[in-house]
Design a protein around this motif. Structure first.
Motif, short mmCIF file in Angstrom:
data_model
loop_
_atom_site.label_atom_id
_atom_site.label_comp_id
_atom_site.label_asym_id
_atom_site.label_seq_id
_atom_site.Cartn_x
_atom_site.Cartn_y
_atom_site.Cartn_z
N GLN A 80 39.93 31.78 44.94
CA GLN A 80 40.89 32.44 45.77
C GLN A 80 41.95 33.64 45.10
O GLN A 80 42.75 33.84 45.35
N LYS A 81 42.01 33.04 43.34
CA LYS A 81 42.83 34.26 43.05
C LYS A 81 42.62 35.37 42.47
O LYS A 81 42.49 36.37 41.50
N SER A 82 41.11 34.99 42.88
CA SER A 82 40.39 36.22 41.80
C SER A 82 40.28 37.51 42.22
O SER A 82 40.22 38.06 43.74
N CYS A 83 40.51 38.37 41.70
CA CYS A 83 40.67 40.05 42.58
C CYS A 83 39.41 40.84 41.45
O CYS A 83 39.47 41.81 43.12
N GLN A 84 38.50 40.35 40.63
CA GLN A 84 37.39 41.64 41.14
C GLN A 84 36.56 41.30 41.75
O GLN A 84 36.45 40.20 42.37
N PRO A 85 35.68 42.44 41.89
CA PRO A 85 34.58 42.12 42.70
C PRO A 85 34.06 40.84 43.12
O PRO A 85 33.27 41.01 42.38
N LEU A 86 33.99 40.36 43.73
CA LEU A 86 32.70 39.09 43.96
C LEU A 86 31.60 39.12 44.43
O LEU A 86 30.93 40.00 45.30
N ALA A 87 30.18 38.31 43.66
CA ALA A 87 29.22 38.42 44.25
C ALA A 87 29.21 37.80 45.19
O ALA A 87 29.30 36.79 44.97
N PRO A 88 28.70 38.28 46.23
CA PRO A 88 28.75 37.42 47.82
C PRO A 88 28.09 35.84 47.45
O PRO A 88 27.29 36.33 48.89
N ILE A 89 27.67 35.10 47.05
CA ILE A 89 27.37 34.37 46.61
C ILE A 89 27.79 32.59 45.89
O ILE A 89 28.24 33.12 44.79
N THR A 408 38.54 29.81 32.41
CA THR A 408 37.92 30.20 33.74
C THR A 408 38.24 30.11 34.72
O THR A 408 37.99 29.63 36.01
N ASP A 409 39.99 31.50 34.56
CA ASP A 409 40.13 31.39 35.46
C ASP A 409 40.64 32.41 36.62
O ASP A 409 41.54 33.56 37.19
N GLY A 410 39.13 33.49 35.81
CA GLY A 410 38.92 34.70 37.37
C GLY A 410 39.03 35.63 36.20
O GLY A 410 39.21 35.83 35.12
N ALA A 411 39.36 36.86 36.83
CA ALA A 411 39.78 38.05 36.99
C ALA A 411 40.96 38.60 37.65
O ALA A 411 39.80 39.27 39.00
N TYR A 412 42.17 39.09 37.57
CA TYR A 412 43.00 39.07 38.51
C TYR A 412 43.80 39.87 37.52
O TYR A 412 44.48 39.65 36.74
N VAL A 432 35.22 45.08 34.05
CA VAL A 432 35.88 44.34 34.19
C VAL A 432 37.01 44.10 34.44
O VAL A 432 38.00 44.73 34.53
N ILE A 433 36.69 44.22 32.96
CA ILE A 433 38.35 44.34 31.91
C ILE A 433 39.32 45.83 33.01
O ILE A 433 40.08 45.63 32.74
N LEU A 434 38.29 47.47 33.44
CA LEU A 434 39.30 48.88 33.36
C LEU A 434 39.43 48.60 34.52
O LEU A 434 40.06 49.33 34.97
N HIS A 435 38.55 47.50 35.44
CA HIS A 435 38.73 47.78 36.91
C HIS A 435 40.53 47.19 37.46
O HIS A 435 40.86 47.62 37.96
N GLU A 436 40.59 46.16 36.42
CA GLU A 436 41.74 45.31 36.59
C GLU A 436 43.00 46.43 35.47
O GLU A 436 44.09 45.78 36.78
N TRP A 489 26.96 52.41 36.73
CA TRP A 489 27.37 51.21 36.66
C TRP A 489 28.24 50.92 36.89
O TRP A 489 28.78 50.81 35.82
N TYR A 490 29.10 49.27 37.46
CA TYR A 490 29.69 48.66 37.12
C TYR A 490 28.27 47.21 37.32
O TYR A 490 28.19 46.80 37.82
N ASP A 491 29.21 46.22 36.18
CA ASP A 491 28.35 45.23 35.81
C ASP A 491 29.42 44.14 35.35
O ASP A 491 30.44 44.39 34.42
N ASP A 492 29.64 43.08 36.23
CA ASP A 492 29.94 41.77 35.75
C ASP A 492 29.63 41.21 35.48
O ASP A 492 28.36 40.54 36.37
#
Length: 998
Positions: A80-89, A408-412, A432-436, A489-492
């Motif tokens: 619910q607080k995440s901002c980075q693209p989420l794996a749909p799983i 463990t608070d996610g990335a946003y 992920v870091i540069l995405h945020e 490539w985008y890698d999380d």
């Protein structure tokens, strides 16, 4: 082991080049069973008969709907607080019952894929010291929103700590997504405890020490500022938290002193990296008061710092010069990394220069220690993000980053705080870091309070959400790629959010990553609301790469145009709210290569109207480089290319011309009516214009004649509207002008008749050639006279040419007498009315019927008509001859040679005519012609004479053999008795000897 090993647990390192390498190279023997691959079975263990080969082994069969609902709720809560693209799983790993020592216990791994997951792999770790029944690896496909349960049986029989792990990974090679779960098990003599988190949480203190590695000399000056440097923040307290006391006192003289060295940190990839962006501070350690701040700088991109200060101390209780130690903190004027208490991370040395002397001192290279080591990595990579943003055209607001070991608070990104929150597992993923950071940068140049509606919330790369979310998230990942040199490539690497995404893959979430060549990505499944489509669209504009998964990328611009639109283009007073706004801004800012951009929109499922097609001028309009004269030569051509991923139904291409007052000139250049131009194909339109300003029959259509003519590349669209084509390549143009001028130079002309003689009394054949290098030949004028310059035979007459510089014509006139010499004047007139004159030297009209001019009797006696005039006409006025004496019987008793002169000219044939008779048919007639090529007489007739006049014809189609160089022709006529005659001597009669020329 590949990058997967990074997901196995904190701190594990494996430098494989691709996280897929683990799936491709792990040495697990697989066999096929029931449509799925099977890993090694560990079955039939001798554990009191408790673990049998028939133990549960899950498959890709559907689980209950309640499991699906539980996992869906878990996904929503977790993200619910995440901002980075989420794996749909979403997955969970649980014990089905309480585990007991030595007893089998079932472990359930539940999986819910929110998108279709093809080529899925479910993997259980083989844990040393723990027995497991069931396949370690299974493969198959996940259906979207369908839950699956995979169960395995474990036996814990020995004390120890164990890490149970299972992971699910799915997707096509361009987009692999997954999740990994852990169960931590502590087996002791008193029982088993377990948790989904490690039992020993890492130390969360941000402080640590530093160890000196070696002494190095400063790098060359050219290496010391390879990237921009933020400024240093002035401290308010010393490293021990004591308020600063004002600095050094007056305990001694001020002596300039410099301390320099290198700062680096242990990166999560297992190697040392230079600590760009960290603030290096020099301190004087005081025993009885707060430590004195001596100075600070920012560590540059190659890890170097250099601090200059004076070496004085407080004096009194602090004698001597400064006792120097160095601190490095994760803070500069642009980026700060801190823990949950807003405390920055600091690493400090002990005193390394006690009672420092003046001059320059090498502090060597230091490596940080302590649990806050990864804060240095964040400071480095975020500062590099800031540096990239400066390159992109904006110095962003200061960005804060909260991270602590074990977070463990996610990335946003929280806009109200200019703050990034980073999960502990995300530190290893610069993407992920540069995405945020891209969100923070975007927020900054958008003015802090101007944010697209619908942005925010959890999301996956290929899911369809809002246009605002697609723009903000697509841009943030584009920023991450662009800041790393257009990384593909985008890698999380967060185990709970495993993503490996090909940003070049042209995937808009609808079907395969095929660049919408199948025309499926249309309303309502546009790419406008999909962040992956926005991401790859922006990256395709920027990069010069045409990878195997990106066959429709013809663009080779860079970040400059993209950021000019994002930063400068406003829509109704606000910045961009969607990629549609960006597209409009590209046109409004008049940025180049619009057909490529139109094509890229199509490629990414964002097709535009036909007025913004993907057809563009690729070669530009080129034209004749010489001076353009009215009525003269011109040329204009262009090459068009289809930059879209779909074939283009062309409705005719044109080079379109207008005269100086803007009037269209019809009929200038067209091609390709109703023809397809395939994706990526080109077509050239070439038009040579032989008479500028004239139509095809030489009629003037341009008025005014002189001035700027305009040429444009265009076509008629499928709706019948005229569409100018846009230039698509650097240096091309769709619209050019050429200045057309007046020709003031007359042409030159040469003319010829057929030689010295002709037979016709009513016509003459003339040829002429004009040379007109500027404009064009309008016509030729001809007059004929019996004397040079005369016009008594024919007055000046015009013959239109329409720019044909060659004249070849037979001209008729009233009959003239034989013997007349005809003189011709031929004038070439150009489009401007200027004349080039030429004249022939005259040609004489001669009679083709040639009379003999002499005769010579060799043997025989002329008894009547002893004059050549008796042979010139067929008038029954005959020359009569009787036999003469011979020396032998081989000789003919009558022989005479007749000669004439013919005009020297080109002939097709010559025809000798002889009219003869004799008093007896027993007189043999022989006719010879003289061959001047062989210098011999050639017999052409040998017949019995007739007693009445007979005309004998001798046509020759090789006339040059029978005519001398001077024009002489000769015929020899012989007679000889071959039988009895009634009266002797016999008599022969010649009425006519004649040559007809053709």
């Amino acid at each position: 082991m590949g990058y997967i090993s990074k997901w196995l647990g904190r701190g594990s390192i494996a430098p494989e080049p691709s996280w897929l390498a683990h799936l491709q190279t792990e040495e697990i023997m697989k066999t096929k069973t029931a449509g799925h691959s099977m890993g090694p079975r560990i079955v039939g263990f001798a554990l009191g008969g408790l673990l049998l080969s028939g133990a549960l082994a899950g498959d890709f069969g559907a689980a209950s709907k309640s499991i699906a609902k539980r996992l869906q709720n878990s996904f929503t809560a977790r993200t619910q607080k995440s901002c980075q693209p989420l794996a749909p799983i979403e997955t969970s790993l649980t014990f089905a019952s309480t585990p007991r020592i030595g007893q089998p216990v079932q472990v359930n791994f539940d999986v819910l894929s929110l998108e279709k997951g093809v080529n899925a792999e479910v993997r259980f770790d083989n844990v040393p010291g723990v027995q497991i029944a069931g396949r370690l690896v299974e493969t198959g496909d996940f259906s979207a929103n369908q839950a699956y349960r995979f169960s395995r049986t474990y036996v814990f029989s020995q004390p120890g700590r164990y890490e149970i792990a299972a992971q699910a990974i799915a997707g096509i090679p361009e987009y692999r997504f997954g999740r990994r779960n852990h169960l931590y098990v502590d087996v002791t003599g008193s029982g088993i405890r377990y948790s989904d988190k490690p039992f020993d949480q890492p130390d969360v203190t941000p402080f640590g020490g530093a160890q000196r590695a070696q002494t190095l000399q400063p790098p060359p000056l050219f290496m010391q500022n390879t990237l921009p440097l933020p400024t240093a923040e002035f401290p308010k307290t010393d490293p021990n938290g004591k308020p600063l006391d004002g600095g050094e006192g007056t305990g001694g003289p001020d002596v300039p002193t410099t301390v320099y060295g290198y700062w680096r940190y242990m990166h999560t990839d297992g190697t040392f990296h230079w600590g760009y962006g960290a603030q290096a501070q020099a301190w004087d350690q005081d025993d009885f008061s707060a430590d004195d701040f001596l100075g600070s700088v920012i560590v540059n991109s190659v890890g170097y710092y250099e601090i200059t200060f004076d070496n004085n101390s407080d004096g009194g209780l602090e004698p001597g010069t400064a006792d120097v130690y160095i601190s490095w903190i994760t803070d500069n004027s642009e980026v700060q990394v801190h823990n949950a208490s807003d405390t920055v991370y600091r690493n400090s040395t002990g005193v390394i220069f006690p009672n420092i002397t003046g001059g320059s001192h090498n502090a060597g290279t230091y490596n940080p220690l302590g649990s806050g080591i990864r804060a240095n990595q964040l400071e480095d990579e975020l500062t590099r993000g800031w540096s990239a943003g400066v390159t992109f055209g904006h110095n962003a607001h200061k960005t804060y980053c909260e991270w602590y070991p074990g977070s463990t608070d996610g990335a946003y990104y929280r806009r109200s705080e200019n703050r990034i929150y980073i999960n502990d597992d995300h530190v290893s993923s610069i993407d992920v870091i540069l995405h945020e950071y891209g969100h923070s940068f975007h927020d900054s140049f958008n003015g802090e309070d101007d944010w697209p509606p619908g942005a925010g919330g959890n999301h996956s790369l290929t899911g369809h959400y809002t246009d605002g979310l697609a723009l903000t998230e697509g841009y943030a990942t584009y920023f991450s790629c662009a800041a790393q040199g257009d990384d593909r490539w985008y890698d999380d690497l967060d185990p709970g959010n495993l993503i490996h995404f090909d940003c070049d893959a042209n995937w808009d979430g609808n079907g395969a990553a095929n660049g919408n060549s199948d025309n499926l990505s249309n309303n309502p499944n546009w790419g406008y609301d999909t962040e992956s489509a926005v991401l790859s669209f922006l990256l395709d504009i920027d990069d010069t790469r045409n990878s195997t998964t990106d066959p429709y990328d013809w663009s080779s611009l860079n970040y400059q145009e993209i950021h000019e639109v994002f930063m400068d283009y406003m829509v109704s007073g606000h910045h961009l709210y969607s990629i549609r706004d960006f597209y409009a801004g590209w046109y409004a800012q008049n940025h180049p290569e619009r057909p490529k951009i139109n094509g890229q929109m199509m490629v990414h499922g964002m097709k535009q109207g036909i007025d913004r097609g993907a057809l563009g001028v690729s070669g530009g309009i080129s034209s004749y480089s010489g001076t353009w004269y009215f009525g003269g030569y011109g040329r204009a051509n262009f090459t068009v290319k289809n930059y879209g991923s779909q074939n283009y139904q062309l409705n005719q291409l044109y080079i379109w011309a207008t005269d100086p007052d803007g009037t269209d000139i019809p009929g200038f250049g067209g091609d390709g009516n109703n023809a397809l131009i395939a994706s990526g194909a080109s077509r050239e339109i070439l038009k040579s214009w032989d008479q500028v300003g004239l139509n095809g029959v030489g009629t003037i259509v341009a008025d005014p004649r002189y001035g700027a003519y305009r040429f444009r590349a265009g076509h008629y669209r499928s709706d019948g509207a005229w569409q100018l084509l846009e230039p698509a390549e650097s240096g091309t143009d769709r619209d050019i002008t050429k200045n057309v001028v007046e020709d003031t130079t007359a042409p030159t002309a040469t003319s010829q008749d057929d030689g010295n003689f002709q037979f016709s009394r009513t016509s003459i054949h003339l040829t002429a050639t004009a040379v007109e290098l500027q404009s064009s030949i309008r016509s030729f004028w001809v007059r004929l006279g019996s004397s040079p310059g005369g016009s008594d035979i024919m007055a000046f007459t015009e013959y239109p040419q329409n720019n044909d510089p060659t004249f070849d014509r037979t001209i008729n006139f009233p009959q003239v007498p034989y013997g007349t010499t005809i003189y011709a004047d031929v004038v070439a007139r150009n489009i401007e009315g200027l004349d080039g004159w030429s004249s022939t030297n005259g040609i004489q009209v001669v009679n083709p019927e040639i009379m003999p001019t002499s005769f010579t009797p060799t043997r025989g006696n002329v008894i009547a008509g002893n004059n050549v005039s008796f042979l010139q006409n067929s008038d029954d006025q005959r020359m009569q001859i009787r036999p003469g004496a011979t020396l032998s019987s081989a000789q003919d008793p009558i022989e005479l040679v007749v000669a004439a002169t013919v005009p020297v000219m080109n002939l097709n044939s010559i025809n000798l005519k002889v009219e003869s008779s004799a008093t007896s048919t027993n007189v043999r007639l022989k006719i010879d012609m003289y061959d001047y090529d062989a210098n011999v007489w050639v017999n052409v007739r040998d017949v019995a004479s007739t007693t009445s006049d007979t005309v004998y014809l001798h046509l020759r189609n090789d006339p040059s053999r029978w005519i001398s160089a001077g024009g002489t022709v000769r015929a020899r006529i012989r007679y000889k008795q071959t039988g009895p005659v009634l009266s002797y001597p016999f008599t022969t009669r010649l009425d006519w000897v004649h040559w007809t020329l053709n």
